[in-house]
Design a protein around this motif. Structure first.
Motif, PDB file in Angstrom:
ATOM      1  N   ARG A  90      12.069   8.314   1.767  1.00 33.11           N
ATOM      2  CA  ARG A  90      10.827   8.764   1.130  1.00 33.11           C
ATOM      3  C   ARG A  90      10.273  10.029   1.800  1.00 33.11           C
ATOM      4  N   ARG A  92      10.245  10.664   4.939  1.00 28.53           N
ATOM      5  CA  ARG A  92       9.636  10.380   6.257  1.00 28.53           C
ATOM      6  C   ARG A  92      10.614  10.560   7.414  1.00 28.53           C
ATOM      7  N   GLY A  93      11.889  10.723   7.116  1.00 27.69           N
ATOM      8  CA  GLY A  93      12.879  10.768   8.190  1.00 27.69           C
ATOM      9  C   GLY A  93      13.527  12.134   8.358  1.00 27.69           C
ATOM     10  N   ASP A 307       1.662   6.104   5.928  1.00 26.92           N
ATOM     11  CA  ASP A 307       2.266   4.949   5.254  1.00 26.92           C
ATOM     12  C   ASP A 307       3.520   4.518   6.011  1.00 26.92           C
ATOM     13  N   HIS A 308       3.753   3.236   6.045  1.00 29.02           N
ATOM     14  CA  HIS A 308       4.958   2.630   6.657  1.00 29.02           C
ATOM     15  C   HIS A 308       4.937   2.667   8.189  1.00 29.02           C
ATOM     16  N   LEU A 309       3.822   3.107   8.787  1.00 27.22           N
ATOM     17  CA  LEU A 309       3.792   3.134  10.257  1.00 27.22           C
ATOM     18  C   LEU A 309       3.959   1.721  10.828  1.00 27.22           C
ATOM     19  N   TYR A 310       3.349   0.758  10.159  1.00 31.21           N
ATOM     20  CA  TYR A 310       3.470  -0.638  10.613  1.00 31.21           C
ATOM     21  C   TYR A 310       4.054  -1.489   9.495  1.00 31.21           C
ATOM     22  N   ALA A 311       5.094  -2.239   9.831  1.00 30.00           N
ATOM     23  CA  ALA A 311       5.692  -3.135   8.837  1.00 30.00           C
ATOM     24  C   ALA A 311       4.694  -4.199   8.408  1.00 30.00           C
ATOM     25  N   SER A 312       3.767  -4.536   9.308  1.00 34.26           N
ATOM     26  CA  SER A 312       2.780  -5.570   8.997  1.00 34.26           C
ATOM     27  C   SER A 312       1.687  -5.067   8.068  1.00 34.26           C
ATOM     28  N   GLY A 313       1.666  -3.756   7.827  1.00 35.08           N
ATOM     29  CA  GLY A 313       0.634  -3.216   6.947  1.00 35.08           C
ATOM     30  C   GLY A 313      -0.612  -2.744   7.663  1.00 35.08           C
ATOM     31  N   LEU A 314      -0.657  -2.881   8.999  1.00 38.66           N
ATOM     32  CA  LEU A 314      -1.802  -2.376   9.764  1.00 38.66           C
ATOM     33  C   LEU A 314      -2.027  -0.898   9.456  1.00 38.66           C
ATOM     34  N   ALA A 316      -3.619   2.626  10.737  1.00 40.84           N
ATOM     35  CA  ALA A 316      -4.076   3.265  11.974  1.00 40.84           C
ATOM     36  C   ALA A 316      -5.396   3.989  11.728  1.00 40.84           C
ATOM     37  N   ARG A 317      -6.199   4.122  12.778  1.00 40.59           N
ATOM     38  CA  ARG A 317      -7.449   4.891  12.671  1.00 40.59           C
ATOM     39  C   ARG A 317      -7.118   6.354  12.392  1.00 40.59           C
ATOM     40  N   ALA A 321     -13.454  10.871  13.146  1.00 42.17           N
ATOM     41  CA  ALA A 321     -14.338   9.758  12.760  1.00 42.17           C
ATOM     42  C   ALA A 321     -15.530  10.313  11.997  1.00 42.17           C
TER      43      ALA A 321
ATOM     44  N   LEU B 101       8.267   3.751  10.062  1.00 45.52           N
ATOM     45  CA  LEU B 101       7.834   4.999   9.432  1.00 45.52           C
ATOM     46  C   LEU B 101       9.021   5.917   9.148  1.00 45.52           C
ATOM     47  N   MET B 102       9.887   6.090  10.138  1.00 48.88           N
ATOM     48  CA  MET B 102      10.989   7.051   9.964  1.00 48.88           C
ATOM     49  C   MET B 102      11.922   6.662   8.827  1.00 48.88           C
ATOM     50  N   ASP B 164       5.707  -6.370  13.621  1.00 45.62           N
ATOM     51  CA  ASP B 164       5.852  -5.137  14.393  1.00 45.62           C
ATOM     52  C   ASP B 164       6.136  -5.449  15.865  1.00 45.62           C
TER      53      ASP B 164
END
Lengths: 321, 323
Positions: A90, A92-93, A307-314, A316-317, A321, B101-102, B164
């Motif tokens: 997608r 991202r790599g 997107d996709h940073l966390y497999a759990s769906g978390l 990130a901030r 702010a 992500l990658m 994760d």
């Protein structure tokens, strides 16, 4: 098992894919450049021809050939290099992280020697699940002085893992000649762990295929890992930045000698000339479509950069702010 | 009720996860005999295919776990020494963490990294006494530092169940904490949710790991003069910012006690976020290790560089008067 025509077709596909990718680097459609696999095509082609679809591979920063030989769609691969949403990852790599888990391609890896242990873990998991699938880890001559790869060889031998260590010795670790970096021998490293190792002609796909078949059969039978050192030559730059910044680490005579044996010509000479022409035309059609598809595809929406940073769906901030 | 020690809680959590999910396996050094006192008995219970003793090759077995995770397993790694995390930082931060992500969401790497004796163990000197949890929070790897046996059990189980990579720091100085608990009540504790150990109205003390006990002791000593709320984030990444904001809405005053080196430690992040986004009526303070601390061997020197009870007491009093 693939015949001579199929082997040639894959070599030709990789060769022309790389040449088209370099054109797209020059046109600015691929940012960041690529590490061309030119000259080394017979290795990915021969090794992957010995594999089943459920076998897994890990690849390197110079990984386009492995990914294509394992069956990745050239259009989605080209789209990945161009950073498009239709790419394998997608967008991202990019070139150094192309992956297609549905085909057992566990990713190209941009840290030299880093993927060997990952392949071993995947091999172990498959073995314990009762599968006879095999893992192949590709790496270059530069990786044989990385501690983690040597640790991985020890683990593979200790646990008789179904792993094939494929060293593509193309003569240079970036600019460092192999002789300037490798004490002892590459196969000697495997021998130290009791891993059978052989050095083969990496320019002749039939030689690579025969050696890989034997190693894969051995791994499937539960007899443990094998190392293949495939002697080859990097026809082009370490990275396309060299096309702009000329680095003087190999002279013209060396390059001419290295390029005198061409894996595409070696395999092509085994084909009927008309058939060879038909394949070349067909490959060109595939790559025309790949480039068209890549450049017609959408760029990713910057709003989805995390997107996709966390497999759990978390989530990130954000950075502000 | 039975007494639950911190180490027993970790061992019990690991055994329960191994029993509950056959994808879970354990890699580490000397785990067959339980040198770190967590994996005792697990080899006999689950066998060598699930409790896998490894040679001293931390970098390889850390990425080996990544590969096993990519192939469907949920490995738990035990590191005997916190500084080994420096050795495998590439394998965790640059490999395991970056795969989802990658690969554009193709991969998950559900690996848990347990350090069952982090921070100073008194007398173990420069290369065995680090507490590098802030490094992992900085790169965005989920990071938990349980303060009590109940939380150690619950957070460790939640970490193993998470999709994760998660690093679990079990502070050496928390190992002496014991609780009377009914084992049947032990449950997973969700990541990212803080715990208020003691409510208060004057000052919020954010305390990490073993320093929760220090904070509770200070709160008790000051009870007649200052009402201290003891806020245990439990998970440093992702941090429970909502919980902290609610606490500061009550108190408006903040002290952090954090066993990190001062620059870029989690204490710095807590102060920065509170200053940017939360209610503060007085300048906040933090009590940390010094910048760039390397713990010296001699006991008095080792202790001199760790955040202390006296430093916290002084900081709380100052913040209570400030503003």
């Amino acid at each position: 098992m693939p015949d001579a025509v199929a082997l040639y077709r894959t070599i030709r596909l990789i060769r022309r894919f790389e040449e088209r990718a370099i054109e797209l680097v020059r046109s600015g459609d691929i940012v960041g450049g690529v590490h061309p696999y030119l000259g080394q095509e017979a290795i990915a082609t021969g090794v992957c021809a010995a594999l089943r679809p459920d076998d897994v591979i890990t690849s390197t920063h110079r990984g386009h050939g492995h990914v294509l030989a394992k069956g990745a769609d050239p259009a989605r691969m080209m789209a990945e290099l161009a950073g498009r949403v239709t790419g394998l990852n997608r967008g991202r790599g990019g070139s150094m992280h192309a992956a297609d888990f549905s085909l057992g391609i566990l990713g190209a890896n941009a840290i030299v020697g880093a993927a060997g242990a990952i392949a071993c873990g995947a091999a172990w998991a498959g073995m314990l699940a009762g599968s006879d699938r095999v893992a192949v880890t590709f790496f270059g001559d530069g990786a044989v002085n990385q501690g983690v790869l040597l640790e991985a060889m020890n683990l593979a031998a200790l646990r008789r893992l179904p792993v094939l260590f494929v060293c593509e010795n193309n003569g240079y670790a970036t600019t460092m000649p192999t002789a300037g970096a490798v004490a002892g021998t590459i196969t000697g490293r495997a021998a130290a762990f009791g891993i059978p190792a052989s050095t083969v002609d990496g320019m002749d796909v039939s030689v690579v295929l025969d050696a890989a078949r034997e190693a894969v059969e051995r791994a499937r039978a539960g007899a443990g890992p094998t190392m293949l050192e495939c002697l080859t030559y990097r026809f082009d730059a370490h990275h396309t930045f060299e096309h702009r910044v000329r680095l003087r680490y190999r002279d013209d005579a060396d390059v001419a000698a290295g390029r005198s044996r061409d894996p595409m010509q070696i395999q092509g000479a085994r084909l009927d000339p008309d058939e060879r022409t038909r394949i070349d035309v067909a490959v060109e059609t595939v790559l025309d479509e790949a480039v068209r598809f890549a450049l017609a595809s959408d760029h990713p929406d910057p709003a989805g950069a995390l997107d996709h940073l966390y497999a759990s769906g978390l989530r990130a901030r954000p950075g502000v702010a | 009720m039975p007494i639950l020690s911190y180490l027993k809680a970790l061992g019990r959590a690991l055994g329960d996860e191994l029993a509950a999910d056959e994808r879970v396996c354990v890699f580490g050094e000397d785990i067959r005999v339980g040198v770190a006192n967590v994996t005792n008995g697990l080899l006999k219970r689950f066998g060598p295919d699930r409790v896998v003793d490894m040679p001293i090759s931390e970098q390889a077995f850390t990425s080996f776990a990544t590969g096993a995770a990519l192939a469907g397993r949920r490995p738990v790694l035990e590191f005997q020494i916190p500084s080994l995390l420096f050795l495998v930082f590439e394998q965790i931060a640059n490999q395991a963490h970056k795969f989802p992500l990658m690969t554009g969401g193709q991969a998950a790497v559900p690996v848990t990294y347990l350090v069952p004796s982090s921070g100073s163990r008194t007398g173990w000197a420069g290369q065995h006494s680090d507490h590098p949890y802030s490094l992992f929070a900085h790169v965005g790897v989920k990071t938990v530092v349980p303060a009590t046996p109940t939380d150690a059990y619950g957070l460790f189980r939640a970490a193993i169940q998470d999709d994760d990579p998660v690093v679990v720091f079990a502070p050496a100085a928390a190992m002496g904490v014991r609780e009377d608990v009914d084992y049947a009540t032990l449950v997973p504790v969700p990541l990212g949710v803080a715990r208020v150990h003691r409510p208060g109205t004057d000052v919020t003390v954010v305390a990490v790991g073993h320093l929760v006990q220090t904070a509770l002791s200070v709160a008790e000593e000051l009870a007649d003069e200052i009402s201290v709320e003891v806020f245990d984030p439990r998970t440093l990444y992702p941090f429970d910012w909502t919980g902290l904001a609610a606490s500061l809405d009550r108190t408006g005053r903040l002290v952090v006690i954090d066993d990190s080196n001062r620059s870029c430690g989690i204490g710095a992040e807590v102060l920065a976020t509170a200053a940017e986004q939360m209610r503060l009526v007085a300048p906040p303070k933090r009590v940390t290790r010094p910048d760039g601390a390397v713990l010296p061997f001699a006991l008095a020197l080792d202790q001199a560089l760790q955040p202390s009870r006296d430093q916290l007491l002084t900081a709380v009093r100052a913040v209570a008067k400030g503003g």
